[in-house]
Structures are given as C-alpha cells and as structure tokens.
Write an enzyme that holds these catalytic residues in place. Structure first.
Site, PDB file in Angstrom:
ATOM      1  N   HIS A  48      24.057   4.720  10.788  1.00 22.39           N
ATOM      2  CA  HIS A  48      25.307   4.059  11.167  1.00 22.39           C
ATOM      3  C   HIS A  48      26.316   4.244  10.041  1.00 22.39           C
ATOM      4  O   HIS A  48      26.174   3.662   8.966  1.00 22.39           O
ATOM      5  CB  HIS A  48      25.040   2.573  11.413  1.00 22.39           C
ATOM      6  CG  HIS A  48      26.229   1.819  11.918  1.00 22.39           C
ATOM      7  ND1 HIS A  48      26.156   0.507  12.316  1.00 22.39           N
ATOM      8  CD2 HIS A  48      27.531   2.182  12.099  1.00 22.39           C
ATOM      9  CE1 HIS A  48      27.348   0.094  12.721  1.00 22.39           C
ATOM     10  NE2 HIS A  48      28.204   1.093  12.578  1.00 22.39           N
ATOM     11  N   GLU A  75      25.504   6.409  14.743  1.00 24.41           N
ATOM     12  CA  GLU A  75      26.082   5.172  15.252  1.00 24.41           C
ATOM     13  C   GLU A  75      27.461   4.996  14.638  1.00 24.41           C
ATOM     14  O   GLU A  75      27.634   5.174  13.425  1.00 24.41           O
ATOM     15  CB  GLU A  75      25.190   3.973  14.907  1.00 24.41           C
ATOM     16  CG  GLU A  75      23.849   4.001  15.615  1.00 24.41           C
ATOM     17  CD  GLU A  75      22.993   2.793  15.307  1.00 24.41           C
ATOM     18  OE1 GLU A  75      22.066   2.518  16.093  1.00 24.41           O
ATOM     19  OE2 GLU A  75      23.241   2.131  14.271  1.00 24.41           O
ATOM     20  N   HIS A 196      17.369  -2.724  18.402  1.00 27.05           N
ATOM     21  CA  HIS A 196      17.929  -3.816  17.612  1.00 27.05           C
ATOM     22  C   HIS A 196      16.922  -4.953  17.500  1.00 27.05           C
ATOM     23  O   HIS A 196      16.530  -5.569  18.476  1.00 27.05           O
ATOM     24  CB  HIS A 196      19.239  -4.367  18.156  1.00 27.05           C
ATOM     25  CG  HIS A 196      20.008  -5.130  17.096  1.00 27.05           C
ATOM     26  ND1 HIS A 196      20.687  -4.499  16.075  1.00 27.05           N
ATOM     27  CD2 HIS A 196      20.158  -6.459  16.881  1.00 27.05           C
ATOM     28  CE1 HIS A 196      21.252  -5.397  15.298  1.00 27.05           C
ATOM     29  NE2 HIS A 196      20.938  -6.598  15.752  1.00 27.05           N
TER      30      HIS A 196
END
Length: 247
Positions: A48, A75, A196
């Site tokens: 990310h 991400e 997640h």
C-alpha cells in the site's frame, strides 16, 4: 463455482517497511521480504503506497515491479497522483482503497455507490493502461452492484468486521454477510478477493467461501515472522489456506 480452486495468498509487506521507517534505515529490505514470501509459496505481493508514505515508499514499488516473480498488487487511494504512479510503474493489479491520514490502518471499504463517477473514471484509466483493477469494499450488495457499474472486474471484500467480531454470534453474522456478498459478486461476473484483519486463527472459515480467489494478509504473517521467521510464517499460512479450502 469449483470449490477445489486453490486460493492465492497475497502477502502484504507494508509492515516490513513500517519497521524500516521507524528508524529510517535501509533495512529490513522490502524486496528481500518479497523474495522470501515468494519462495515460501506466496502467489503475489501486496503493498500500500499511502499518500503520507508512512511505510512503503515509491522506490519500493519500483523495485518490486522490476524484480518479483509473482504478481504485484498495489493498494492505493483514488487520487490523480496515485493513478499517475500506477500508470508509470504498471503493477499487475491495483486495489483502490479509502484512505485517511489519521487512521492506523484502512478502516472500511470504499463508498463506490456514493462516488461512482470518480471511481469509474479511475477504473477506466487504469484498465486502459492494462492494469487489473479491484475495489476494496464492505460486503454490501449495493456497493458490489456499484463496483460492477464502475467497471471493476474484481472486488476485495473487507473482512475487518468479521475479524473484529467480539463473540461467536457476531462472527457468524459477519461471515454470512461475506458469503452472501461473494454470491452476489459471482452473479455479476466479478472476481472475489478478500482481506483485512485475517489471522491464522480466523482465516479458515473465509477459505471455505468457494467464490474467493485471493486473500491478502500481512500483519499476522509479519507478526508471526518475529518468532518463526518470515519463510515459515508464509509457508504456514499457505498450508492453512489450502487445508481449509480442500479439507
């Protein structure tokens, strides 16, 4: 849907960079971590690149794209800056996520239904560049339908509420939401990923949702790596995913 389809593990290596950035040292190497994860059976590497650059840096993404042998999943927030970076580096996939500077980690899914035009335009720009696009969304039918309208071929279901459930009843309710969401997505022709908050203790039930193709997991793997080493931590998760899917 073929329940025997294997699940691809995308190893999120953000927290390798978190350790590095705590002292702004050149170590531990994010690229080295990616190599170890691949050797242990990871089907892809996820990173990310946040707007505040709190862990992963631009150069990390460049090196990962140049050198890893599996898939790079970037991400990113829905911003012009991030779209430009993605189109320049050209990862295999981009997962669009919501982002707030004050959050410790991504707190919820994208509101695709509420920002359909902007997200749809971002999907088109990335798709035109030959990049697979996924949208990180809560397991809500309205958001899944909006993702299909936005032109995203893939969704990543947010498993955070399932992972954070305080008791078995809550967990069962959240698991059923994920199962239903996966069925809705399949009916719309979307590939279903998820992630997640997933750990070695809670991932099994998610693996048994037959529509899920890929799970992106990072924090739990990096945490276990402190005690067992990264290669063993990744290999343990790969084995767990396969056993849960096929057992």
């Amino acid at each position: 849907m073929n329940v025997k389809q294997p699940i691809r593990l995308g190893v999120n290596i953000d927290h390798v960079a978190t350790i590095r950035q705590a002292r702004h040292t050149p170590y531990p190497s994010v690229l080295h971590a990616a190599f170890v994860a691949e050797q242990a059976g990871a089907g892809g590497i996820t990173a990310h690149l946040r707007e505040d650059r709190r862990h992963i840096q631009d150069r990390d993404i460049e090196l990962l794209r140049e050198h890893i042998e599996t898939r790079l999943n970037l991400e990113m927030a829905v911003t012009d800056e991030m779209v430009a970076i993605a189109c320049r580096i050209h990862p295999h996939a981009c997962c669009l996520v919501p982002e707030r500077r004050e959050e410790l980690t991504t707190e919820g899914g994208l509101d695709v239904a509420g920002h359909l035009d902007r997200i749809g335009e971002t999907c088109r720009r990335l798709g035109d560049a030959g990049i697979e696009v996924s949208l990180f969304i809560d397991p809500e039918p309205a958001q899944i339908e909006a993702a299909a309208r936005a032109g995203a071929p893939v969704i990543e279901l947010h498993t955070g509420r399932y992972a954070d459930a305080r008791n078995d009843q809550e967990r069962s309710i959240e698991l059923e939401k994920l199962r239903h969401a996966a069925s809705v997505a399949e009916a719309l022709g979307l590939q279903v990923n998820a992630g997640h908050g997933l750990t070695y203790a809670n991932v099994g039930a998610i693996c048994r949702i037959p529509q899920i193709v890929e799970l992106n997991i990072g924090h739990a793997i990096v945490a276990r790596a402190f005690f067992s080493g990264l290669k063993e931590a990744v290999a343990d998760m790969v084995t767990l995913l396969h056993t849960a899917r096929w057992g």
